[in-house]
Design an enzyme around this catalytic site. Sequence first.
Site, PDB file in Angstrom:
ATOM      1  CG  ASN A   8      43.157  37.934  34.175  1.00 39.25           C
ATOM      2  OD1 ASN A   8      42.394  38.776  33.699  1.00 39.25           O
ATOM      3  ND2 ASN A   8      42.790  36.673  34.382  1.00 39.25           N
ATOM      4  CD1 TRP A   9      44.869  44.365  36.158  1.00 38.26           C
ATOM      5  CD2 TRP A   9      43.840  46.153  35.307  1.00 38.26           C
ATOM      6  NE1 TRP A   9      45.763  45.417  36.172  1.00 38.26           N
ATOM      7  CE2 TRP A   9      45.153  46.525  35.657  1.00 38.26           C
ATOM      8  CE3 TRP A   9      42.997  47.124  34.740  1.00 38.26           C
ATOM      9  CZ2 TRP A   9      45.647  47.815  35.473  1.00 38.26           C
ATOM     10  CZ3 TRP A   9      43.489  48.408  34.550  1.00 38.26           C
ATOM     11  CH2 TRP A   9      44.802  48.756  34.922  1.00 38.26           C
ATOM     12  CE  LYS A  10      41.397  36.432  37.577  1.00 32.60           C
ATOM     13  NZ  LYS A  10      41.300  35.345  38.550  1.00 32.60           N
ATOM     14  CG  HIS A  94      41.113  32.824  33.058  1.00 29.12           C
ATOM     15  ND1 HIS A  94      40.281  32.456  34.098  1.00 29.12           N
ATOM     16  CD2 HIS A  94      42.262  33.263  33.622  1.00 29.12           C
ATOM     17  CE1 HIS A  94      40.912  32.677  35.242  1.00 29.12           C
ATOM     18  NE2 HIS A  94      42.117  33.164  34.986  1.00 29.12           N
ATOM     19  CD  GLU A  96      38.445  33.766  37.219  1.00 28.82           C
ATOM     20  OE1 GLU A  96      38.457  34.765  36.490  1.00 28.82           O
ATOM     21  OE2 GLU A  96      39.044  33.707  38.307  1.00 28.82           O
ATOM     22  CD  GLU A 146      45.882  31.172  35.357  1.00 24.96           C
ATOM     23  OE1 GLU A 146      46.323  32.072  36.069  1.00 24.96           O
ATOM     24  OE2 GLU A 146      44.790  31.260  34.753  1.00 24.96           O
ATOM     25  N   GLY A 152      42.699  32.476  42.850  1.00 23.48           N
ATOM     26  CA  GLY A 152      41.940  33.323  43.770  1.00 23.48           C
ATOM     27  C   GLY A 152      41.704  32.732  45.148  1.00 23.48           C
ATOM     28  CB  SER A 192      47.222  32.035  45.091  1.00 21.05           C
ATOM     29  OG  SER A 192      45.828  31.840  45.101  1.00 21.05           O
ATOM     30  N   GLY A 209      46.483  37.515  39.004  1.00 19.50           N
ATOM     31  CA  GLY A 209      45.121  38.036  39.082  1.00 19.50           C
ATOM     32  C   GLY A 209      44.998  39.085  40.170  1.00 19.50           C
TER      33      GLY A 209
HETATM   34  P1  PGA Z   1      44.844  34.951  41.132  1.00 22.96           P
HETATM   35  O1  PGA Z   1      44.286  34.742  39.645  1.00 22.96           O
HETATM   36  O2  PGA Z   1      46.237  35.484  41.006  1.00 22.96           O
HETATM   37  O3  PGA Z   1      43.895  35.914  41.767  1.00 22.96           O
HETATM   38  O4  PGA Z   1      44.845  33.604  41.791  1.00 22.96           O
HETATM   39  C1  PGA Z   1      45.098  34.206  38.646  1.00 22.96           C
HETATM   40  C2  PGA Z   1      44.308  34.080  37.365  1.00 22.96           C
HETATM   41  O5  PGA Z   1      43.120  33.774  37.403  1.00 22.96           O
HETATM   42  O6  PGA Z   1      44.838  34.292  36.273  1.00 22.96           O
END
Ligand code: PGA
Length: 228
Positions: A8-10, A94, A96, A146, A152, A192, A209
């Site tokens: 997931n490159w966001k 997601h 976020e 998640e 993150g 993470s 991520g």
């Molecule tokens: P992260 O993000 O690996 O940076 O913790 C995971 C995600 O949000 O899918």
Amino acid sequence: MKPLIIANWKCNPTTLKGAKLLFNGVKKGIKDVKNVEVVICPPFPYLQLSRSFLDSCIGLGGQNLFYEKKGAFTGEVSAAMLKDIGCKYVIVGHSERKEKDEIVAKKMRASLGAGLKPILCIENEKALKNRLKGINDISKLSVAYEPIWAIGTGKACSPKAAREKQILIRRILTQIYSAKIAEKVRILYGGSITAKNVANYRLDGLLVGSASLDAKEFVKIIKGVSKS
Ligand code: PGA
């Protein structure tokens, strides 16, 4: 079932050049990896570029979608568009994005209706039922557990706790659908994940991520899963 590793490159990287470099780095690095399914979910503008990767070992996914098919919805991208451009998968709900369960359920129905494979994100098992409202066929579904505090932050959920959640999620899917159907759903962990901690997670896959933004690190993660 091969384990599924989703990048997931966001909202990264900020240039097309950067995206190309990242794609190429991953593509080169996993040439010989066979027993893992790898999917990259770049920002929408880079999906077109990724067409050239579709024949390779890397699949393509969207990070989000809109639930209507088409029309006057400024800034939205529909499931049909993602499918047409070559996406197999789409991340839905997601954390976020802070979407209500009702909206996530609509997006789930739209993605399945267009023939996409949704990766349904949940912060806890309680959201599962509402986010799957109106869905009878879950044969294309993956669920990504998640916990919000692990995203993150560098503080991954312990492998034992992630495994327990996987069992719990499968139990709930069994209650809603059936054991036979539930056992085919891939239940991933995200939050993470790094090349250092990946070996401990024996799940159906991972949603990665920040560590997916470094080709070398992401390739190490994929190889870590492929070995386990
Ligand atoms: P992260 O993000 O690996 O940076 O913790 C995971 C995600 O949000 O899918």
